[in-house]
Each structure stands twice: as C-alpha cells, then as structure tokens.
Design an enzyme around this catalytic site. Sequence first.
Site, PDB file in Angstrom:
ATOM      1  N   CYS A   1       0.324  -2.659   5.851  1.00 25.03           N
ATOM      2  CA  CYS A   1       0.170  -3.980   6.640  1.00 25.03           C
ATOM      3  C   CYS A   1       1.169  -3.833   7.860  1.00 25.03           C
ATOM      4  CB  CYS A   1       1.282  -4.872   5.712  1.00 25.03           C
ATOM      5  SG  CYS A   1       0.495  -5.435   4.293  1.00 25.03           S
TER       6      CYS A   1
HETATM    7  C1  BEZ Z   1       0.235  -1.538   2.118  1.00 22.79           C
HETATM    8  O1  BEZ Z   1       0.138  -2.288   2.934  1.00 22.79           O
HETATM    9  O2  BEZ Z   1       0.377  -0.389   2.497  1.00 22.79           O
HETATM   10  C2  BEZ Z   1      -0.118  -1.718   0.633  1.00 22.79           C
HETATM   11  C3  BEZ Z   1       0.389  -2.987   0.162  1.00 22.79           C
HETATM   12  C4  BEZ Z   1       0.087  -3.059  -1.180  1.00 22.79           C
HETATM   13  C5  BEZ Z   1      -0.825  -1.817  -1.958  1.00 22.79           C
HETATM   14  C6  BEZ Z   1      -1.036  -0.604  -1.181  1.00 22.79           C
HETATM   15  C7  BEZ Z   1      -0.680  -0.695   0.223  1.00 22.79           C
END
Ligand code: BEZ
Length: 211
Positions: free
Chosen positions: A46
């Site tokens: 994100c």
């Molecule tokens: C991320 O945004 O890195 C993420 C969020 C939840 C699960 C896996 C990755």
Amino acid sequence: MATIRLGDIAPDFTVDSSMGMINFYEYLGDSWGILFSHPADFTPVCTTELGTAAQFKDEFDKRNVKMIALSVDGTASHAEWIKDINEVQNTIVNFPIIADEDRKVSNLYDMIHPNADSTLTVRSVFIVAPDKTVKLMLTYPASTGRNFYELLRVIDSLQLTAHHKVATPANWKNGEKVVVSPAIATEDAKKLFPKGVEEIKPYLRMTPDPS
Ligand code: BEZ
C-alpha cells in the site's frame, strides 16, 4: 449491501478522511473519479501504491480525474502513515485517504471479501464518470500491487469511447489505432472517420485515433 455493477450509480457517502470530512459527490464535482481501497495503514505494498498514485497526480489531473483512497484505519494513523509514504516515495500524498474505521464505505462498495480476509479490504478500484455511473471495477488481492499505468490507460480508453463510436483493442495505448464500433456499417464508418477505415474482417474495422 448491494452489489455494484458497471453502469450503476456509484453510492454517495460522507466520511472522515486525511483531509477532513468529505462528501464523495461534492469532492468529485464534474470530474471523473478513482476510488481505490487498501488493506490497512503501514503495509508495504500500500505504501508503494499510494506514493505512486501521488507521483501520477499530474497525469490524472490532465485527464480531469480526482483520486480518493480508502484504508480501514483512522485519521491519526493515516497522518503518520502519509509522513512515511512521502518520505520513502519522495512525494507528497495530495489526495484524501478515507478513514473507514467502521467499514461504512468498504461495505457500501463490497470491498471486504471474507474468504480473502474477514476484516481488511481487498484492493478494489472503482472508476466513476462525471455522471456518477461506475465505468470500471477491478479487484486485486492484498499481495498484488496495482498498475497505475493501466489505470491511466483505462481512463484514456473510457474518455475516448465516451466521445467517439469506437472501442480500444488489446494492449491499446493512447494515440494508437482503434476499433470501429460494431454497430456502425463500414460505409457509414468511412464517412464518420475521415482519417480512413481499414476493413480486416467485416466485423473488425480499424481507424486512426479520431480525437
Ligand atoms: C501490503 O499492503 O503490503 C499488504 C497488505 C496486506 C497483506 C499483504 C500485503
């Protein structure tokens, strides 16, 4: 919770965000909109997505598109996370991130897929036209970051096909040849598209970008 389908009116909402209380329709005004969700704050993928979105803002502005992100954490958390995003992505997050702690918008837009994760949102994207109809929906798993070049490409296609009787072929990019709408007879197409119509098959006619 109603299922949203292409062509439906995007549900309106008023929520708190990293830029204060925000009403979705007022925020969009007459612009196109991209609403995209993130599983949670301080997550690595994100962080790269929001930084990339901020870096692409000029390109979205040129196309009259307003971005609005969503994550299921609160405004205080968003404020701290934005500092990190700005630092590590060398940018300034310059669009609101909805603080959807009560999952109001996530539920309205069906962004929680319980068999993937019972509480966090998947990576949803909704593109909304100025008339507030939903023009595109994408759903990615949490483990796969989205491609913002693809979002710009789709916007280019949506805006072109909204104004001309054409469709865009596989892997099309802005400026390339387009497909004549199947509803138009080839003889009519030749008048409508003075740059020329190439008939590959009676149902597959190409023409240069008419814009
Ligand atoms: C991320 O945004 O890195 C993420 C969020 C939840 C699960 C896996 C990755």
